[in-house]
Design a protein around this motif. Structure first.
Motif, PDB file in Angstrom:
ATOM      1  N   GLY A 149      38.070  31.772  43.688  1.00  0.00           N
ATOM      2  CA  GLY A 149      38.368  32.132  45.063  1.00  0.00           C
ATOM      3  C   GLY A 149      38.912  30.991  45.898  1.00  0.00           C
ATOM      4  N   GLY A 150      39.047  29.807  45.312  1.00  0.00           N
ATOM      5  CA  GLY A 150      39.537  28.647  46.047  1.00  0.00           C
ATOM      6  C   GLY A 150      41.048  28.657  46.209  1.00  0.00           C
TER       7      GLY A 150
ATOM      8  N   ALA B 190      42.274  32.028  54.903  1.00  0.00           N
ATOM      9  CA  ALA B 190      40.872  32.088  55.315  1.00  0.00           C
ATOM     10  C   ALA B 190      40.717  31.755  56.788  1.00  0.00           C
TER      11      ALA B 190
ATOM     12  N   HIS C 284      33.941  25.862  50.109  1.00  0.00           N
ATOM     13  CA  HIS C 284      33.433  27.222  49.983  1.00  0.00           C
ATOM     14  C   HIS C 284      34.365  28.231  50.659  1.00  0.00           C
TER      15      HIS C 284
ATOM     16  N   SER D 219      31.368  36.068  47.301  1.00  0.00           N
ATOM     17  CA  SER D 219      32.821  36.105  47.085  1.00  0.00           C
ATOM     18  C   SER D 219      33.261  37.265  46.207  1.00  0.00           C
TER      19      SER D 219
ATOM     20  N   ALA E 294      36.104  39.519  47.497  1.00  0.00           N
ATOM     21  CA  ALA E 294      37.379  38.805  47.568  1.00  0.00           C
ATOM     22  C   ALA E 294      37.986  38.632  46.185  1.00  0.00           C
ATOM     23  N   LEU E 295      37.158  38.358  45.183  1.00  0.00           N
ATOM     24  CA  LEU E 295      37.672  38.204  43.820  1.00  0.00           C
ATOM     25  C   LEU E 295      38.163  39.538  43.267  1.00  0.00           C
TER      26      LEU E 295
ATOM     27  N   GLY F 178      32.448  32.568  41.112  1.00  0.00           N
ATOM     28  CA  GLY F 178      32.355  32.358  42.547  1.00  0.00           C
ATOM     29  C   GLY F 178      30.930  32.563  43.010  1.00  0.00           C
TER      30      GLY F 178
ATOM     31  N   GLN G  67      37.220  30.888  50.991  1.00  0.00           N
ATOM     32  CA  GLN G  67      37.841  31.873  50.106  1.00  0.00           C
ATOM     33  C   GLN G  67      39.276  32.081  50.579  1.00  0.00           C
TER      34      GLN G  67
ATOM     35  N   VAL H 259      43.217  31.441  43.930  1.00  0.00           N
ATOM     36  CA  VAL H 259      43.847  32.696  44.363  1.00  0.00           C
ATOM     37  C   VAL H 259      45.213  32.876  43.715  1.00  0.00           C
TER      38      VAL H 259
ATOM     39  N   PRO I 201      34.321  39.509  39.049  1.00  0.00           N
ATOM     40  CA  PRO I 201      33.535  38.356  39.489  1.00  0.00           C
ATOM     41  C   PRO I 201      32.288  38.124  38.656  1.00  0.00           C
TER      42      PRO I 201
END
Length: 319
Positions: A170-171, A291, A310, A196, A199-200, A192, A312, A175, A207
């Motif tokens: 997710g960093g 983000a 941290h 997260s 988002a993943l 993650g 995302q 992405v 995830p």
């Protein structure tokens, strides 16, 4: 040389500077003379600058800065997007008014940046035309993370039938890596935090929570095993991949080195990789989660958020 109107052009502009090495508390905004484009150069009026972990790592102390050829006083940030407002002699690839994005190491968070048309991110900077359909905030996130993700994919070479484990999915680099691996046809398992997961999923990854017990959780999720791995945070995912039977040749890292494993470096991304990524963004095949965005006056808060590791997605500075 094409220039802005000399009767209205400003003589000073803002630039984020380090006058002593350290963390976000050492960042200042200074009024500096507007740089001028020389032969083979363009000047960009920066509208957005994307942050990356390397930005604050490079300037954390004098010894680290020296390894990157930096000395005080120095600027901050590498990724930028904006509009060409001055073109030097001998430049035919760009014209005043062109939208561009690229990288200029440790000097991008400024109202103006001068870039060598034939340069590199580390030496002279580089510029690319921003495709229609890509806004400046998004364009300002592409260079470092996009090139690093492309280089990581080139090491492990995912394809249909592969299951790729991506640590730090997710960093900022994650992405891109997740979506590029999915576009290559691979199944992606992304590590993650528990928060997260949504988002993943949205990026196309399945995830799995990082930390102790990662190997067991991956085995439960993928009984047939994983075939490649990218560790985008440290070494935990690379070590887990080894335990899962992934050969070293199909594992890569970006933040550290592990004996026997080929690290990925964005400077080694294939020619045209960044333009390809920008094109995928323009056509909606790849999206970049923003983000947070901050005005340049809040640069310290922005760097504190990004440095927490941290976030995302990407953090962007508006100028």
């Amino acid at each position: 040389m094409e220039k802005t109107n000399p009767t209205t052009a400003p003589t000073t502009s803002r630039a984020v500077r380090f006058e002593s090495f350290g963390g976000p508390e050492a960042l200042t905004i200074r009024e500096v003379p507007v740089p001028q484009a020389g032969s083979g150069q363009i000047r960009v009026r920066v509208t957005a600058a994307g942050l990356n972990p390397m930005d604050w790592f490079m300037t954390s102390d004098a010894d680290t800065a020296a390894r990157f050829g930096l000395s005080l006083p120095c600027g901050f940030g590498t990724d930028y997007a904006g509009i060409v407002d001055q073109v030097g002699d001998g430049v035919s690839e760009f014209a005043v008014g062109d939208r561009v994005f690229g990288g200029a190491m440790s000097r991008a968070v400024a109202d103006h940046v001068v870039v060598d048309v034939a340069g590199t991110i580390a030496v002279g900077g580089q510029a690319h035309h921003t495709p229609d359909g890509v806004d400046d905030r998004t364009a300002a996130t592409l260079t470092i993370a996009g090139c690093t993700a492309a280089a990581a994919l080139a090491v492990v070479n995912p394809s249909p039938g592969d299951t790729v484990l991506i640590g730090g999915a997710g960093g900022g680099v994650g992405v891109f890596a997740v979506q590029l691996a999915r576009l290559a046809g691979a199944r992606v398992i992304g590590t993650g935090s528990a928060t997260s997961a949504d988002a993943l999923h949205a990026l196309g990854a399945e995830p799995v929570t990082y930390g102790e017990g990662l190997v067991d959780r991956v085995r439960a999720l993928v009984p047939d095993g994983v075939t490649a791995a990218m560790d985008l945070h440290g070494t935990d995912t690379a070590q887990a991949a080894r335990e899962l039977g992934v050969p070293d040749a199909r594992i890569t890292t970006i933040a550290t080195q592990v004996d026997g494993i080929t690290p990925a470096n964005g400077a080694n991304a294939a020619q045209g990789a960044l333009e390809e990524i920008a094109g995928l963004v323009a056509t909606g095949q790849l999206r970049v989660p923003i983000a947070a965005s901050f005005p340049v006056e809040q640069i310290r808060a922005a760097v504190e958020l990004q440095a927490g590791r941290h976030v995302q997605g990407k953090v962007v500075i508006d100028l």
